[in-house]
Enzyme design. Structure first.
Site, PDB file in Angstrom:
ATOM      1  N   ASP A   9       0.824  -1.208   0.000  1.00 16.16           N
ATOM      2  CA  ASP A   9       0.000   0.000   0.000  1.00 16.16           C
ATOM      3  C   ASP A   9       0.863   1.265   0.000  1.00 16.16           C
ATOM      4  OD1 ASP A   9      -2.350   1.442  -0.010  1.00 16.16           O
ATOM      5  OD2 ASP A   9      -2.642   1.328   2.159  1.00 16.16           O
ATOM      6  N   GLY A  10       0.318   2.334  -0.583  1.00 19.33           N
ATOM      7  CA  GLY A  10       0.973   3.643  -0.541  1.00 19.33           C
ATOM      8  C   GLY A  10       1.541   4.094  -1.881  1.00 19.33           C
ATOM      9  N   ARG A  51     -12.125   2.467  -7.889  1.00 17.96           N
ATOM     10  CA  ARG A  51     -11.203   3.530  -8.327  1.00 17.96           C
ATOM     11  C   ARG A  51     -11.591   4.045  -9.717  1.00 17.96           C
ATOM     12  NH1 ARG A  51      -5.360   2.353  -5.701  1.00 17.96           N
ATOM     13  NH2 ARG A  51      -6.183   1.829  -3.638  1.00 17.96           N
ATOM     14  N   ARG A  71      -4.865  -1.409   9.003  1.00 16.59           N
ATOM     15  CA  ARG A  71      -6.063  -2.202   8.729  1.00 16.59           C
ATOM     16  C   ARG A  71      -5.739  -3.343   7.780  1.00 16.59           C
ATOM     17  NH1 ARG A  71      -7.629   3.103   6.780  1.00 16.59           N
ATOM     18  NH2 ARG A  71      -7.060   3.283   4.588  1.00 16.59           N
ATOM     19  N   THR A 109     -11.111  -6.695  -4.203  1.00 18.29           N
ATOM     20  CA  THR A 109     -12.471  -6.626  -4.775  1.00 18.29           C
ATOM     21  C   THR A 109     -13.053  -5.218  -4.610  1.00 18.29           C
ATOM     22  OG1 THR A 109     -13.270  -7.563  -2.670  1.00 18.29           O
ATOM     23  CG2 THR A 109     -13.062  -9.074  -4.533  1.00 18.29           C
ATOM     24  N   GLU A 110     -12.485  -4.423  -3.713  1.00 23.53           N
ATOM     25  CA  GLU A 110     -12.944  -3.044  -3.516  1.00 23.53           C
ATOM     26  C   GLU A 110     -12.230  -2.062  -4.447  1.00 23.53           C
ATOM     27  OE1 GLU A 110     -12.277  -5.174  -0.828  1.00 23.53           O
ATOM     28  OE2 GLU A 110     -14.447  -5.470  -0.794  1.00 23.53           O
ATOM     29  N   ASN A 111     -11.114  -2.475  -5.026  1.00 27.72           N
ATOM     30  CA  ASN A 111     -10.343  -1.542  -5.862  1.00 27.72           C
ATOM     31  C   ASN A 111     -11.054  -1.197  -7.184  1.00 27.72           C
ATOM     32  OD1 ASN A 111      -7.136  -2.843  -4.752  1.00 27.72           O
ATOM     33  ND2 ASN A 111      -8.169  -0.983  -4.088  1.00 27.72           N
ATOM     34  N   TRP A 112     -12.135  -1.905  -7.516  1.00 28.76           N
ATOM     35  CA  TRP A 112     -12.935  -1.526  -8.692  1.00 28.76           C
ATOM     36  C   TRP A 112     -13.571  -0.166  -8.506  1.00 28.76           C
ATOM     37  CZ3 TRP A 112     -11.897  -4.469 -12.696  1.00 28.76           C
ATOM     38  CH2 TRP A 112     -11.584  -5.820 -12.496  1.00 28.76           C
ATOM     39  N   TRP A 152       2.939   7.887  -2.675  1.00 30.63           N
ATOM     40  CA  TRP A 152       4.342   8.010  -3.099  1.00 30.63           C
ATOM     41  C   TRP A 152       4.425   8.887  -4.344  1.00 30.63           C
ATOM     42  CZ3 TRP A 152       7.179   6.965  -7.468  1.00 30.63           C
ATOM     43  CH2 TRP A 152       8.564   6.812  -7.316  1.00 30.63           C
TER      44      TRP A 152
HETATM   45  C1  IPE Z   1      -5.424  -2.644  -0.014  1.00 29.79           C
HETATM   46  O1  IPE Z   1      -5.064  -1.325  -0.209  1.00 29.79           O
HETATM   47  C2  IPE Z   1      -5.474  -3.371  -1.320  1.00 29.79           C
HETATM   48  C3  IPE Z   1      -4.199  -3.601  -1.979  1.00 29.79           C
HETATM   49  C4  IPE Z   1      -3.023  -3.275  -1.520  1.00 29.79           C
HETATM   50  C5  IPE Z   1      -4.277  -4.272  -3.254  1.00 29.79           C
HETATM   51  P1  IPE Z   1      -6.157  -0.168  -0.409  1.00 29.79           P
HETATM   52  O2  IPE Z   1      -5.402   1.077  -0.598  1.00 29.79           O
HETATM   53  O3  IPE Z   1      -7.115  -0.547  -1.465  1.00 29.79           O
HETATM   54  O4  IPE Z   1      -6.919  -0.208   0.984  1.00 29.79           O
HETATM   55  P2  IPE Z   1      -7.732   0.922   1.739  1.00 29.79           P
HETATM   56  O5  IPE Z   1      -8.710   1.490   0.750  1.00 29.79           O
HETATM   57  O6  IPE Z   1      -6.753   1.949   2.193  1.00 29.79           O
HETATM   58  O7  IPE Z   1      -8.368   0.214   2.875  1.00 29.79           O
HETATM   59  C1  IPE Z   2      -1.568   0.181  -3.317  1.00 30.96           C
HETATM   60  O1  IPE Z   2      -1.329   1.551  -3.366  1.00 30.96           O
HETATM   61  C2  IPE Z   2      -1.840  -0.413  -4.676  1.00 30.96           C
HETATM   62  C3  IPE Z   2      -3.219  -0.875  -4.886  1.00 30.96           C
HETATM   63  C4  IPE Z   2      -4.179  -0.821  -4.011  1.00 30.96           C
HETATM   64  C5  IPE Z   2      -3.533  -1.401  -6.191  1.00 30.96           C
HETATM   65  P1  IPE Z   2      -2.515   2.591  -3.412  1.00 30.96           P
HETATM   66  O2  IPE Z   2      -2.882   2.817  -4.834  1.00 30.96           O
HETATM   67  O3  IPE Z   2      -3.624   2.158  -2.526  1.00 30.96           O
HETATM   68  O4  IPE Z   2      -1.815   3.875  -2.831  1.00 30.96           O
HETATM   69  P2  IPE Z   2      -2.426   4.902  -1.786  1.00 30.96           P
HETATM   70  O5  IPE Z   2      -2.881   4.084  -0.607  1.00 30.96           O
HETATM   71  O6  IPE Z   2      -3.557   5.576  -2.452  1.00 30.96           O
HETATM   72  O7  IPE Z   2      -1.299   5.814  -1.453  1.00 30.96           O
HETATM   73 MG    MG Z   3      -4.025   2.406  -0.588  1.00 28.64          MG
END
Ligand code: IPE
Ligand code: IPE
Ligand code: MG
Length: 237
Positions: free
Chosen positions: A20-21, A71, A191, A66-69, A25
């Site tokens: 994550d992050g 975006r 989390r 499954t929640e990243n959809w 970054w």
């Molecule tokens: C968790 O990160 C999912 C992945 C790293 C693939 P997210 O960035 O989607 O999680 P939340 O939204 O901060 O909980």
């Molecule tokens: C994790 O980084 C990658 C995925 C969830 C696909 P993020 O895209 O969630 O990066 P932040 O949390 O928004 O910084």
């Molecule tokens: Mg994230």
């Protein structure tokens, strides 16, 4: 030495990472979020090398939930193409290193067919490897995984008195995968975000402020040192 202070007899057999992050970054550098995902590739492959250095047998990473959809479509599209290109460009080197690649998640209509094909090819190419199993959780959700296991139980007509933990576990996506000993999450979030809900029941959780694109094997080693300072009791005393 990088592995100083790590007890080789207590290496976690399974390490799971929430990568994550990436977006933060990139934003800090005035770059589009997608540049953060791109920079995460080096972090991922250095982490794989670190896990091989340690002798960890299982490494699982959370690549798309499954929640990243939720975006923006452009970012989702980028992530689909990026993951496909990683598989195409890097599967041979993983194979040469004795890494078995597997995937966990829902293969639903939203995942491009080409990506599913590359997943199947990478898994087939590396299926005989046993030095380390590298699982990519993609379109993965811990709740979906449990729902899918329960659906199978019901479809198979399993009677209520036969429903126990073993019956559910054996219907998870990768039933032979041991539970993670250690879960590391980057970027300062405390989390789970729907990662491996069943499997993390007794894992040691380590959180670091490092943003995923800056994560390197040394951070993994530091997490393992922290893990080795913990007292795992599993409910006993
Ligand atoms: C968790 O990160 C999912 C992945 C790293 C693939 P997210 O960035 O989607 O999680 P939340 O939204 O901060 O909980
Ligand atoms: C994790 O980084 C990658 C995925 C969830 C696909 P993020 O895209 O969630 O990066 P932040 O949390 O928004 O910084
Ligand atoms: Mg994230």
């Amino acid at each position: 030495m990088e592995l100083d202070g790590i007890d080789p007899s207590r290496i976690p057999a399974h390490v799971a990472c929430v990568m994550d992050g990436n977006g933060r970054w990139a934003s800090k550098r005035g770059l589009p979020r997608t540049e953060g995902h791109a920079a995460g590739e080096e972090a991922l492959f250095d982490t794989v090398e670190g896990a091989l250095d340690l002798g960890t047998k299982w490494l699982t990473v959370y690549a798309f939930s499954t929640e990243n959809w939720r975006r923006p479509p452009d970012e989702v599209r980028y992530l689909m193409g990026f993951n496909e290109s990683i598989l195409v460009r890097r599967r041979d080197e993983l194979n040469e290193r004795g890494v078995r690649m597997r995937f966990a998640g829902r293969r639903d209509w939203r995942v491009p067919k080409r990506l599913l094909r590359q997943m199947d090819e990478a898994a087939a190419l590396t299926e005989k490897n046993r030095r380390m199993t590298f699982t990519i959780a993609f379109n993965y959700g811990g709740r979906s995984e449990i729902v899918d296991a329960v659906k199978r139980l019901v479809a198979e007509g399993v009677k209520p008195d036969k429903v126990d933990e073993k019956a559910i576990r054996s219907r998870l996506y990768l039933p032979d995968m041991p539970d993670p000993d250690l879960m590391v999450r980057t970027s300062g979030e405390f989390r789970i975000s729907n990662f491996l809900l069943w499997e993390l029941a007794y894992s040691e959780l380590v959180f670091t402020d490092v943003l995923w694109p800056d994560f390197r094997r040394e951070h993994l080693f530091e997490a393992v040192r922290e893990y080795q300072r913990r007292d795992r009791r599993f409910g006993a005393i």
